[in-house]
Motif scaffolding. Structure first.
Motif, PDB file in Angstrom:
ATOM      1  N   TYR A   1       0.112   3.308  26.931  1.00 42.48           N
ATOM      2  CA  TYR A   1      -1.101   4.098  26.726  1.00 42.48           C
ATOM      3  C   TYR A   1      -1.573   3.899  25.285  1.00 42.48           C
ATOM      4  N   THR A   2      -2.886   3.963  25.108  1.00 41.66           N
ATOM      5  CA  THR A   2      -3.440   3.905  23.762  1.00 41.66           C
ATOM      6  C   THR A   2      -3.280   5.263  23.092  1.00 41.66           C
TER       7      THR A   2
ATOM      8  N   ASN B   1       0.917   1.993  17.373  1.00 37.57           N
ATOM      9  CA  ASN B   1      -0.249   2.751  17.846  1.00 37.57           C
ATOM     10  C   ASN B   1      -0.390   2.719  19.360  1.00 37.57           C
ATOM     11  N   ARG B   2       0.685   2.519  20.044  1.00 38.21           N
ATOM     12  CA  ARG B   2       0.702   2.600  21.511  1.00 38.21           C
ATOM     13  C   ARG B   2       1.855   3.501  21.940  1.00 38.21           C
ATOM     14  N   LEU B   3       1.639   4.132  23.081  1.00 38.95           N
ATOM     15  CA  LEU B   3       2.630   5.046  23.630  1.00 38.95           C
ATOM     16  C   LEU B   3       3.172   4.450  24.917  1.00 38.95           C
ATOM     17  N   TYR B   4       4.517   4.404  25.048  1.00 41.49           N
ATOM     18  CA  TYR B   4       5.170   3.821  26.226  1.00 41.49           C
ATOM     19  C   TYR B   4       5.943   4.926  26.941  1.00 41.49           C
ATOM     20  N   VAL B   5       5.619   5.115  28.222  1.00 41.33           N
ATOM     21  CA  VAL B   5       6.164   6.225  28.992  1.00 41.33           C
ATOM     22  C   VAL B   5       6.828   5.677  30.257  1.00 41.33           C
ATOM     23  N   ALA B   6       7.984   6.257  30.599  1.00 36.32           N
ATOM     24  CA  ALA B   6       8.671   5.919  31.851  1.00 36.32           C
ATOM     25  C   ALA B   6       8.166   6.854  32.938  1.00 36.32           C
ATOM     26  N   THR B   7       7.393   6.340  33.850  1.00 37.03           N
ATOM     27  CA  THR B   7       6.765   7.157  34.891  1.00 37.03           C
ATOM     28  C   THR B   7       7.643   7.227  36.126  1.00 37.03           C
ATOM     29  N   ASP B   8       7.209   8.065  37.089  1.00 36.52           N
ATOM     30  CA  ASP B   8       8.008   8.276  38.294  1.00 36.52           C
ATOM     31  C   ASP B   8       7.953   7.100  39.266  1.00 36.52           C
ATOM     32  N   ASN B   9       7.086   6.113  39.044  1.00 39.97           N
ATOM     33  CA  ASN B   9       7.052   4.932  39.905  1.00 39.97           C
ATOM     34  C   ASN B   9       7.913   3.804  39.335  1.00 39.97           C
ATOM     35  N   HIS B  10       8.862   4.174  38.448  1.00 40.21           N
ATOM     36  CA  HIS B  10       9.865   3.246  37.915  1.00 40.21           C
ATOM     37  C   HIS B  10       9.230   2.121  37.099  1.00 40.21           C
ATOM     38  N   ALA B  11       8.184   2.456  36.348  1.00 43.49           N
ATOM     39  CA  ALA B  11       7.492   1.469  35.521  1.00 43.49           C
ATOM     40  C   ALA B  11       7.361   1.998  34.100  1.00 43.49           C
ATOM     41  N   VAL B  12       7.285   1.066  33.142  1.00 44.36           N
ATOM     42  CA  VAL B  12       7.038   1.406  31.742  1.00 44.36           C
ATOM     43  C   VAL B  12       5.532   1.237  31.513  1.00 44.36           C
ATOM     44  N   GLN B  13       4.823   2.352  31.439  1.00 40.44           N
ATOM     45  CA  GLN B  13       3.378   2.353  31.321  1.00 40.44           C
ATOM     46  C   GLN B  13       2.981   2.500  29.858  1.00 40.44           C
TER      47      GLN B  13
ATOM     48  N   PHE C   1      -5.230   7.998  24.707  1.00 37.64           N
ATOM     49  CA  PHE C   1      -4.341   8.104  25.861  1.00 37.64           C
ATOM     50  C   PHE C   1      -4.966   7.461  27.114  1.00 37.64           C
ATOM     51  N   ASP C   2      -5.441   6.212  26.938  1.00 36.73           N
ATOM     52  CA  ASP C   2      -5.925   5.422  28.064  1.00 36.73           C
ATOM     53  C   ASP C   2      -4.840   4.426  28.467  1.00 36.73           C
ATOM     54  N   LYS C   3      -4.791   4.120  29.755  1.00 30.12           N
ATOM     55  CA  LYS C   3      -3.793   3.178  30.240  1.00 30.12           C
ATOM     56  C   LYS C   3      -4.045   1.801  29.642  1.00 30.12           C
ATOM     57  N   ASP C   4      -2.961   1.148  29.208  1.00 26.81           N
ATOM     58  CA  ASP C   4      -3.096  -0.132  28.517  1.00 26.81           C
ATOM     59  C   ASP C   4      -2.111  -1.163  29.078  1.00 26.81           C
ATOM     60  N   GLY C   5      -1.837  -1.079  30.368  1.00 21.88           N
ATOM     61  CA  GLY C   5      -0.997  -2.073  31.018  1.00 21.88           C
ATOM     62  C   GLY C   5       0.422  -1.596  31.270  1.00 21.88           C
ATOM     63  N   ILE C   6       1.091  -2.339  32.164  1.00 16.34           N
ATOM     64  CA  ILE C   6       2.489  -2.055  32.506  1.00 16.34           C
ATOM     65  C   ILE C   6       3.381  -3.105  31.828  1.00 16.34           C
ATOM     66  N   ILE C   7       4.374  -2.641  31.088  1.00  8.99           N
ATOM     67  CA  ILE C   7       5.251  -3.542  30.337  1.00  8.99           C
ATOM     68  C   ILE C   7       6.338  -4.130  31.237  1.00  8.99           C
ATOM     69  N   SER C   8       6.954  -3.300  32.084  1.00  6.93           N
ATOM     70  CA  SER C   8       8.037  -3.775  32.953  1.00  6.93           C
ATOM     71  C   SER C   8       8.195  -2.812  34.112  1.00  6.93           C
TER      72      SER C   8
ATOM     73  N   VAL D   1       1.187  12.241  33.613  1.00  5.58           N
ATOM     74  CA  VAL D   1       1.406  10.830  33.935  1.00  5.58           C
ATOM     75  C   VAL D   1       2.058  10.648  35.300  1.00  5.58           C
ATOM     76  N   GLY D   2       2.412  11.731  35.990  1.00  3.16           N
ATOM     77  CA  GLY D   2       3.039  11.633  37.306  1.00  3.16           C
ATOM     78  C   GLY D   2       3.842  12.878  37.610  1.00  3.16           C
ATOM     79  N   GLU D   3       4.739  12.749  38.579  1.00  2.24           N
ATOM     80  CA  GLU D   3       5.564  13.893  38.947  1.00  2.24           C
ATOM     81  C   GLU D   3       6.663  14.156  37.932  1.00  2.24           C
ATOM     82  N   SER D   4       7.108  13.131  37.236  1.00  2.00           N
ATOM     83  CA  SER D   4       8.139  13.301  36.216  1.00  2.00           C
ATOM     84  C   SER D   4       8.021  12.170  35.204  1.00  2.00           C
ATOM     85  N   ALA D   5       8.521  12.407  34.008  1.00  2.00           N
ATOM     86  CA  ALA D   5       8.553  11.402  32.944  1.00  2.00           C
ATOM     87  C   ALA D   5       9.864  11.593  32.186  1.00  2.00           C
ATOM     88  N   LEU D   6      10.725  10.573  32.227  1.00  2.00           N
ATOM     89  CA  LEU D   6      12.067  10.692  31.649  1.00  2.00           C
ATOM     90  C   LEU D   6      12.159  10.183  30.220  1.00  2.00           C
TER      91      LEU D   6
END
Length: 929
Positions: free
Chosen positions: A79-80, A65-77, A84-91, A53-58
């Motif tokens: 995924y289905t 049935n959705r997965l929410y990941v904190a990516t290295d671009n400081h966004a909550v992404q 595991f398809d992208k399903d929008g940015i939460i914040s 999902v990027g260089e790091s995930a904290l």
């Protein structure tokens, strides 16, 4: 059944790692510093699905049935799952996201970030529901109540905050988080959790224990800890049923307690002692707990409920599903339970079975609650024991002791070998010492005569004498005791044990005494033959002052800031000194039993995440010696930190004004300094008197002199008042001196030995004291007397008189009508008279003028005697007669010494404020005209 630990598995690269379960409990999801998200079927899965999902995930969280990941671009992404398809940015945030959390009963996400913000966001994105932006440090963790009523956050500014989501206001603040300035340097994450079924309780880690708060009033209800826990708790987590609570430490220990009974189900030690970064319970309720550490490893604990997880998982899941669907059966069961009564102790209780199995809580207030919680902890210490000026035990390189004598360091290698280095500030006292720490000593105390070391299990006290031939001696504690606190002074070595004993030894190993403490020991400190022992009893912290020679013990309650804990304890020259976690330094005055605030180290911090590591408090120099720790609570061992001296300051009002500063100096000197500089104290007092006079507050000036009660300062204050033209104040000051003289004559000799200079109305109460109290409330009497005896009279150098005894026509005459430039611009002669001694030279004639004495001073000094000798004269006649007498006596003195004084004598009595000129100067003026 005993808790079992599965072997660790490599999951991600070294760094912060997070873990969660899917809602059905069939998959484990992890993310790490390498930027990958892995989906595991089980911990034994050798080929998990991996997605980058990027260089790091904290942080990672699974919800609906959705997965929410904190990516290295400081966004909550989003995924289905499982595609595991992208399903929008939460914040989005402006800094790394530190945690994503949610609850099964709520439709929202809680997100925290290093940019000092926390948000409650909708699952579909858009504007956040609630933004918490009042933090002053990086937000480490967050928890949300199952009913979306409260939210709790912990930030690096040292505070845990409870928020009301409806009003969006803070309802509770607790200081329990170590202060840091970045998430990556945090060891204690302070992960808290609400009770999952009804949200009645909030659990949070605090030092070596987990505290339970009631969500009704947020008061403490229960405390969970264990004797084997040796370091700070980092996070805690309720089980899905709410009946069990897990907690992890920074050294990798994981403990599980049963909430109802408080029983510890077991404690698992981490194989490599790495800090646990995340934990997650299996939603099936089968007693399986997974965790990740900062080394990127994945672990699992089974049988956490005390029964076999493999057998209970499916059964419990089916029971939960069946009861949720059958509401009619639930009502039938409730009616049977309500109307059924049995006298048989062995009767089966359906209510008990249902509540123990499902974790259900009765909703009918008319019936007794199904869960009875003991809200009063029994035999729990108020605070865990610690060594003053030491760093935590789990550190590889730590300070065991740092005081005015030296520094004791402990170094632990990767193979477990440990060594102790002792460095002395004065190399003439003793050379440096290097010891192999074979016994695993964890406590140390250092004095000028002895080095004391102690280890917990098996508990043993080892002391190395620094005087003479450097003999070493040791004492083993009984099998049932363990040393928890240690203190060494020049006259005594003391240790406190978990059996609440205070054992006293001489520096060479003779056992002197054993005392019983009234509570669990917290800290020890000493100076000479005096000891200060802090212990917890009755939910409070108490302090015992012990005299090792006489065995006398006096007890006081320890003063602490709200929500703070004792962080340092010492013994100063004036009594015990303490410091709390809020930065307040206080000193105990044993004569009055009152705690005096001496300093606020928090006011000297450069950042919100900084802290001060106190080394010592020196009341003689009026300084607090401390080390600035940037973004942490403890200093590093390499490089050696620099000790800073912070000034003592009594928190009086209006310290930004001259009046407040002078008052603070006088109060501080009277209560803290054992050896007051009387010269400086009198100058400060006179300046404060001058401020009152210039402010036209004569009553305050008079009150100040009554408060000071200094016989040597009073004549000078009267003279200053007369020069300002305040004759009424000068007369009151003269009468005040006569009042003091009459009071001192009326006191008998026995009372003078105890209450010299005190008001007669207080003499009966003070005579019971064993030490002399100050006659002056600002300038200590005992020190003043000492200084008076040692002071050397400072007098102007006399000038040889010219032939014929002619006066100096060029001398400037004093002008009493001229306004003083500044209330504090006192003349050099005034300051000389302040510090002049009262030593009287040999003088057979009491009316003989002193060197440099003016007529006004001479007349005031001998007024009573002159009135008795010439009682038939009127005041004006007496004044004229005294002028002639003074001139004749001064002329006689000049003829005998063949020297003249700097002060010229006025020819006429000072009837008016107009200046008087000498005859020669007046003649010269007329001749010139």
């Amino acid at each position: 059944m005993k808790i079992d630990s599965k072997p660790l598995r490599y999951a991600h690269a070294e760094g912060h790692t997070d873990v969660c379960y899917t809602e059905d409990g069939r998959h484990i999801i992890t993310c790490g510093h390498d930027g990958d998200v892995r989906i595991w079927l089980d911990i034994e899965d050798d080929d998990p699905n991996s997605h980058c999902v990027g260089e790091s995930a904290l942080a990672v969280c699974f919800k609906d049935n959705r997965l929410y990941v904190a990516t290295d671009n400081h966004a909550v992404q989003a995924y289905t799952f499982p595609a595991f398809d992208k399903d929008g940015i939460i914040s989005r945030f402006t800094a790394p996201i530190t945690q994503i959390t949610s609850k099964p009963k709520i439709e929202a996400l809680g997100c925290t970030s290093e940019n000092m913000e926390a948000k409650i966001c909708s699952l579909e994105g858009g504007a956040p529901i609630f933004v918490m932006s009042e933090h002053k440090g990086p937000v480490l963790s967050m928890a949300i109540c199952p009913h979306m009523k409260y939210a709790c956050t912990a930030s690096g500014d040292g505070t845990l905050r409870v928020w009301d989501i409806d009003t969006q206001k803070i309802v509770k603040e607790i200081s329990c988080v170590p202060k840091i300035n970045t998430f990556y340097s945090a060891k204690v994450l302070c992960r808290m959790d609400f009770e999952p079924s009804e949200g009645k309780y909030l659990a949070y880690p605090s030092n070596r224990e987990i505290i339970i708060l009631s969500c009704e009033n947020f008061n403490q209800r229960m405390t969970f800890t264990h004797s084997t826990i040796k370091c700070a708790m980092s996070q805690c987590l309720f089980s899905p049923c709410g009946q069990y609570l897990s907690g992890s430490t920074v050294a990798g220990q994981i403990a599980v307690w049963e909430v109802d009974s408080g029983t510890c189900m077991g404690i698992i030690e981490h194989p490599t002692s790495h800090n646990v970064s995340a934990m997650a319970w299996n939603p099936k309720g089968n007693g399986v707990l997974v965790y990740c550490d900062v080394a990127g490893q994945l672990g699992m604990l089974v049988n956490c409920y005390g029964r076999d997880s493999s057998k209970s998982g499916e059964t419990e899941s089916e029971d939960v599903e069946m009861v949720d669907k059958d509401d009619d059966n639930d009502e039938i069961l409730d009616n049977l339970i309500e109307h059924y009564e049995s006298d048989d102790d062995n009767a089966i209780s359906l209510e008990k079975i249902k509540n123990e199995t499902l974790g259900l809580v009765e909703k009918d207030d008319s019936r007794p609650p199904s869960r009875v919680v003991d809200h009063t902890p029994i035999n729990e210490p108020v605070q865990a024991p610690f060594q003053p000026s030491s760093t935590p035990i789990h550190l590889e390189h730590r300070y065991m002791c740092w005081n005015d004598v030296g520094i004791v360091r402990c170094h632990t290698a990767e193979n477990g070998e440990s060594s102790i280095d002792v460095e002395f500030h004065d190399s003439n006292l003793h050379h440096g010492i290097h010891l192999n720490n074979y016994l695993n000593h964890t406590m140390a105390s250092l004095s000028a005569t002895v080095l004391a070391l102690a280890c917990p299990t098996p508990s043993k006290l080892v002391c190395i004498s620094l005087v003479g031939s450097s003999k070493e001696w040791s004492v083993s504690m009984p099998d049932t005791e363990e040393i928890v606190c240690l203190a060494a002074t020049t006259d005594v070595v003391a240790c406190a044990t978990d059996a609440r004993f205070l054992r006293l030894f001489t520096p060479l190993g003779t056992q002197r005494q054993v005392l019983s403490l009234a509570g669990a020991p917290v800290a020890l400190a000493g100076r000479g033959a005096r000891l200060a022992a802090a212990y917890g009893a009755g939910g409070r912290l108490w302090l015992d002052a012990v005299c090792a020679r006489s065995g006398r013990v006096r007890s006081w309650a320890v003063a602490l800031s709200e929500g703070a804990r004792l962080s340092w304890l010492g013994c100063g020259a004036a009594g015990p000194v303490s410091a709390d976690s809020a930065g307040r330094v206080r000193g105990l005055r044993e004569a009055t039993g009152a705690w005096l605030p001496l300093a606020d180290t928090a006011a000297h911090r450069r950042g919100d995440s900084d802290s001060w590591f106190i080394v010592s408090v020196c009341e003689g120099t009026q300084k607090v010696r401390a080390i600035l720790c940037r973004g942490s609570s403890y200093p590093v061992t390499v490089p050696k930190p620099i000790v800073t001296e912070l000034p003592l300051q009594i928190p009086l009002c209006e310290l930004d004004t001259e009046k407040g500063q002078y008052e603070e100096q006088l109060v501080r000197w009277a209560n803290t300094s054992p050896d007051v500089d009387v010269k400086t104290a009198r100058e400060t007092a006179l300046k404060l008197f001058a401020l009152a006079c210039r402010s036209e507050i004569e009553q305050r000036a008079l009150e100040l002199m009554e408060l000071l009660r200094d016989d040597r300062l009073l004549p000078l204050a009267a003279k200053y008042a007369s020069r300002l033209g305040r004759m009424h104040l000068a007369e009151k000051l003269s009468n005040l001196a006569e009042t003091w003289e009459r009071e001192s004559d009326n006191l008998n000799v026995a009372q003078n030995l105890h209450t010299q200079g005190l008001d007669s109305q207080d003499s009966n109460d003070i005579t019971n004291s064993e030490q002399n109290l100050n006659a002056s409330l600002i300038i200590p009497q005992k020190t003043t007397k000492k200084k008076t005896e040692n002071d050397t009279p400072i007098k102007p150098v006399p000038i040889k008189s010219s032939p014929g005894g002619a006066r100096n026509p060029f001398r400037r005459q004093p002008d009493s009508t001229k306004a003083v430039q500044s209330p504090l611009s006192l003349t050099e002669r005034t300051l000389v008279e302040v510090h002049a001694a009262d030593d009287k030279t040999e003088n057979d004639d009491p009316l003989k003028p002193q060197v440099g004495e003016a007529f006004v001073d001479w007349f005031s000094r001998n007024k009573t005697l002159l009135e008795e000798q010439h009682s038939e004269l009127t005041p004006s006649e007496l004044t004229r007669h005294c002028v002639r007498t003074f001139k004749s006596l001064q002329t006689k003195s000049n003829d005998n010494s063949q020297k003249r004084k700097l002060d010229d004598v006025v020819d006429d009595p000072p009837v008016t404020n107009a200046p008087k000129q000498s005859k020669l100067s007046a003649f010269a003026f007329s001749k010139k005209n």
